[in-house]
Motif scaffolding. Structure first.
Motif, PDB file in Angstrom:
ATOM      1  N   UNK A   1      10.298  10.391  -4.552  1.00 26.13           N
ATOM      2  CA  UNK A   1      11.295   9.460  -5.091  1.00 26.13           C
ATOM      3  C   UNK A   1      12.108   8.842  -3.957  1.00 26.13           C
ATOM      4  N   UNK A   2      12.519   9.669  -3.027  1.00 26.57           N
ATOM      5  CA  UNK A   2      13.300   9.179  -1.890  1.00 26.57           C
ATOM      6  C   UNK A   2      12.474   8.212  -1.042  1.00 26.57           C
ATOM      7  N   UNK A   3      11.207   8.575  -0.792  1.00 22.23           N
ATOM      8  CA  UNK A   3      10.351   7.725   0.049  1.00 22.23           C
ATOM      9  C   UNK A   3      10.111   6.372  -0.606  1.00 22.23           C
ATOM     10  N   UNK A   4       9.813   6.372  -1.909  1.00 24.98           N
ATOM     11  CA  UNK A   4       9.569   5.110  -2.599  1.00 24.98           C
ATOM     12  C   UNK A   4      10.852   4.281  -2.656  1.00 24.98           C
ATOM     13  N   UNK A   5      11.970   4.928  -2.977  1.00 29.05           N
ATOM     14  CA  UNK A   5      13.244   4.208  -3.017  1.00 29.05           C
ATOM     15  C   UNK A   5      13.592   3.602  -1.676  1.00 29.05           C
ATOM     16  N   UNK A   6      13.424   4.362  -0.591  1.00 25.42           N
ATOM     17  CA  UNK A   6      13.729   3.843   0.742  1.00 25.42           C
ATOM     18  C   UNK A   6      12.810   2.676   1.094  1.00 25.42           C
ATOM     19  N   UNK A   7      11.503   2.824   0.762  1.00 20.91           N
ATOM     20  CA  UNK A   7      10.550   1.756   1.079  1.00 20.91           C
ATOM     21  C   UNK A   7      10.945   0.455   0.391  1.00 20.91           C
TER      22      UNK A   7
ATOM     23  N   UNK B   1       0.831  -1.212   0.000  1.00 20.34           N
ATOM     24  CA  UNK B   1       0.000   0.000   0.000  1.00 20.34           C
ATOM     25  C   UNK B   1       0.860   1.255   0.000  1.00 20.34           C
ATOM     26  N   UNK B   2       1.980   1.205   0.700  1.00 18.15           N
ATOM     27  CA  UNK B   2       2.892   2.359   0.715  1.00 18.15           C
ATOM     28  C   UNK B   2       3.432   2.610  -0.688  1.00 18.15           C
ATOM     29  N   UNK B   3       3.885   1.534  -1.348  1.00 14.04           N
ATOM     30  CA  UNK B   3       4.404   1.676  -2.711  1.00 14.04           C
ATOM     31  C   UNK B   3       3.333   2.233  -3.640  1.00 14.04           C
ATOM     32  N   UNK B   4       2.105   1.759  -3.468  1.00 11.19           N
ATOM     33  CA  UNK B   4       0.995   2.235  -4.301  1.00 11.19           C
ATOM     34  C   UNK B   4       0.783   3.748  -4.137  1.00 11.19           C
ATOM     35  N   UNK B   5       0.837   4.238  -2.893  1.00  8.84           N
ATOM     36  CA  UNK B   5       0.642   5.679  -2.659  1.00  8.84           C
ATOM     37  C   UNK B   5       1.797   6.496  -3.227  1.00  8.84           C
ATOM     38  N   UNK B   6       3.027   6.027  -3.017  1.00  4.91           N
ATOM     39  CA  UNK B   6       4.180   6.777  -3.529  1.00  4.91           C
ATOM     40  C   UNK B   6       4.205   6.784  -5.058  1.00  4.91           C
ATOM     41  N   UNK B   7       3.805   5.680  -5.673  1.00  4.31           N
ATOM     42  CA  UNK B   7       3.758   5.634  -7.140  1.00  4.31           C
ATOM     43  C   UNK B   7       2.669   6.569  -7.668  1.00  4.31           C
TER      44      UNK B   7
END
Length: 585
Positions: free
Chosen positions: A475-481, A456-462
């Motif tokens: 970009x940083x948040x998705x990459x870190x996740x 779900x986190x990846x879905x929101x960041x995307x």
């Protein structure tokens, strides 16, 4: 200024018609009943009751003036002008009151029913309308029809009359015109220096109206003529404002100085002058100007704004002390400002007291409650803080912007408490109010990630990156996740690398890059990157990451020291607890 701004919309204008009170309606109704013929009932063999001997002939609703007026008022309460116009159109035929015909005409003009408007005007004329009022209404109808010649003729009659508010009504007619260009031409043709009355407010209003219509040259002409004729502080101030907008700052300053010389204690003038100085970048001069002379709530607010801009802590502290000694009415109007000043000096208990004194009708009422919730939370009163935010949410159901703020504040507080499920819920509710809001998507993505719901986190960041392609934080948040979940590390490297190129000195980005190096098995690079990030900002998560990397390198003593430092920063760090369980099973 001088003109009533309520004329700016038909709906607002006709809400004012509701002052036709129930007492007046009742009077009309009783009058109608009094005029109704009575007939004697037929005698019967039984002994009749006294009231049985008379019958009141009650008219049907279509012929009952009071019923029509009540129905019209109810329609106005719902801003249904068309229905209200129909009822008033019927009521004017049943009533001898010219006010009813006047309202019928105004409503018909508002809904652009020219035939009904003409009938109402004719009826109003029969009922002895005042010439100035009739000229105003006929001008409104002519403008609605696009008949400039007739509008001009009626406006000349209006402004040439002896009516006290003739020029005010003239302005109202033009403001309400559908064709603003046509209204502007009529303004220039009729509101000339030769025709305007000896009332300075009329001159200023016409200049302001010309400015509103985009006829700047006319507005300047009238402003300068008013200044020459009246030589008053307000004419100098208005002319100064025009010069300032034209880029003539020196000319504007000279005129404001003349205005202040006329009225040195005028708070509005001092505010205008200070505002002009601050816009020109002379913040010190603006502050100095406002220090002297009478003080009111607006002056205190601007002085505080100037001191905050200059980062002048001493001035802010002095203002706080002075404002507490101000007159009661000034303190009452400045309760929110007092709360802000108290917060800036870390006087949280005093700030709460001041915020609590902000009235419900104050424009800062919502902000005061929001700040109170933040202070309560900082004081460890978590339940009280969330309870206040829940009340704000209920109170803001019809205010989407405020509702979003209340939900977001609640969500971020829950996120800080590591109550991720509640944070996700609050963010989701805020997103129902403002779908696809970038800030809310980012916050919910963090809550999902910290709560272990990686997909779900990846879905929101995307989704956020679709809305804001290339956004550094997303970009940083998705990459870190991805890196933290040990998933798709090449994609994580690409995303964090892009963020690193955009913000090479950002500790949060450095933390992500260091953690990615750790996941890729580059322990030395990870340790060095995380050391730099930890040195730049003592953040609990960065410290936990650095400690884990050091531990894996066999530097347990050094790692333990970092963990101890993290524990001092955040004794309840869930990340630290989970990491220690892994490293020290």
């Amino acid at each position: 200024m001088w003109m009533d701004s309520s004329v700016r919309s038909a709906a607002t204008k006709f809400k004012q018609l509701r002052h036709f009170t129930a007492v007046a309606l009742l009077a009309l109704g009783l009058g109608a009943c009094a005029a109704t013929p009575l007939r004697t009932a037929q005698k019967t063999s039984s002994t009749p009751q006294p009231l049985a001997q008379v019958v009141v002939a009650t008219p049907d609703a279509g012929h009952d003036v009071m019923a029509q007026l009540l129905a019209g008022e109810m329609a106005l309460n719902h801003t249904d002008l068309k229905t209200a116009s129909g009822h008033y159109g019927k009521a004017m035929l049943l009533s001898g009151d010219p006010k009813v015909a006047e309202r019928a005409a105004s409503l018909a003009i508002a809904i652009h029913d020219n035939e009904a408007a003409q009938r109402a005007l004719d009826r109003w004329q029969v009922l002895d309308a005042k010439p100035a009022e009739m000229a105003q209404a006929r001008a409104e109808l002519a403008l609605d029809r696009g008949d400039a010649d007739e509008a001009r003729r009626q406006l000349e009659l209006l402004t040439g009359s002896t009516a006290k508010d003739a020029w005010r009504q003239f302005g109202r007619v033009l403001v309400g015109a559908r064709d603003q260009a046509q209204a502007g031409r009529l303004l220039e043709a009729l509101a000339t220096p030769q025709r305007l009355p000896g009332d300075v407010q009329a001159w200023l209003a016409m200049s302001e109206l010309g400015d509103k219509f985009g006829r700047h040259a006319y507005a300047v002409q009238i402003a300068e003529a008013a200044m020459q004729r009246f030589k008053s502080a307000e004419t100098y101030a208005w002319a100064a404002q025009m010069k300032f907008r034209d880029g003539d700052r020196e000319g504007a300053r000279a005129l404001l100085q003349k205005a202040l010389a006329k009225e040195p204690q005028n708070a509005r003038l001092r505010l205008a002058y200070a505002g002009m100085l601050s816009e020109a970048g002379d913040y010190v001069g603006a502050a100095r100007l406002l220090e002297h002379g009478p003080q009111d709530a607006d002056i205190y607010a601007l002085r505080a704004g100037l001191a905050a801009h200059n980062k002048d802590g001493k001035a802010l502290a002095a203002l706080y002390q002075d404002l507490q000694k101000a007159a009661p009415d000034v303190r009452e109007k400045s309760a929110y400002l007092l709360g802000q000043l108290a917060e800036m000096q870390h006087r949280d208990a005093e700030a709460l007291t001041w915020y609590g004194q902000v009235g419900d009708d104050d424009v800062h009422a919502f902000d005061a409650d929001l700040r109170s919730a933040m202070i309560l939370h900082a004081q460890g009163k978590l339940a009280e803080s969330h309870q206040l935010l829940e009340q704000l949410q209920l109170d803001s159901l019809d205010q989407p912007a405020q509702l979003r703020q209340a939900w977001q504040a609640d969500a971020e507080l829950y996120l800080g408490e590591q109550q991720y499920a509640k944070a996700e819920t609050a963010f989701s509710r805020a997103l129902q109010v403002v779908p696809n809001d970038p800030g809310l998507l980012y916050g919910r993505g963090l809550a999902y990630a910290d709560g272990g719901q990686v997909d779900l986190a990846i879905q929101d960041f995307e989704q956020l990156l679709k809305i804001k392609p290339g956004d550094v934080d997303a970009s940083n948040a998705l990459g870190y996740t991805l890196a933290d979940a040990n998933r798709d590390l090449p994609a994580a490297e690409r995303l964090i690398g892009a963020a690193r190129a955009a913000k090479p000195d950002d500790p949060a980005v450095a933390d992500s890059w260091g953690w990615l190096q750790y996941r890729q098995g580059h322990l030395e690079q990870a340790a060095q990157t995380l050391r730099d990030a930890w040195a730049a900002r003592k953040d609990a998560d960065v410290g936990v990451h650095l400690g884990e990397v050091l531990w894996k390198q066999g530097r347990q003593q050094e790692a333990q020291k970092v963990f101890d430092d993290v524990r001092k920063l955040d004794p309840k760090s869930r990340s630290l607890q989970e990491t220690l369980k892994r490293l020290q099973p």
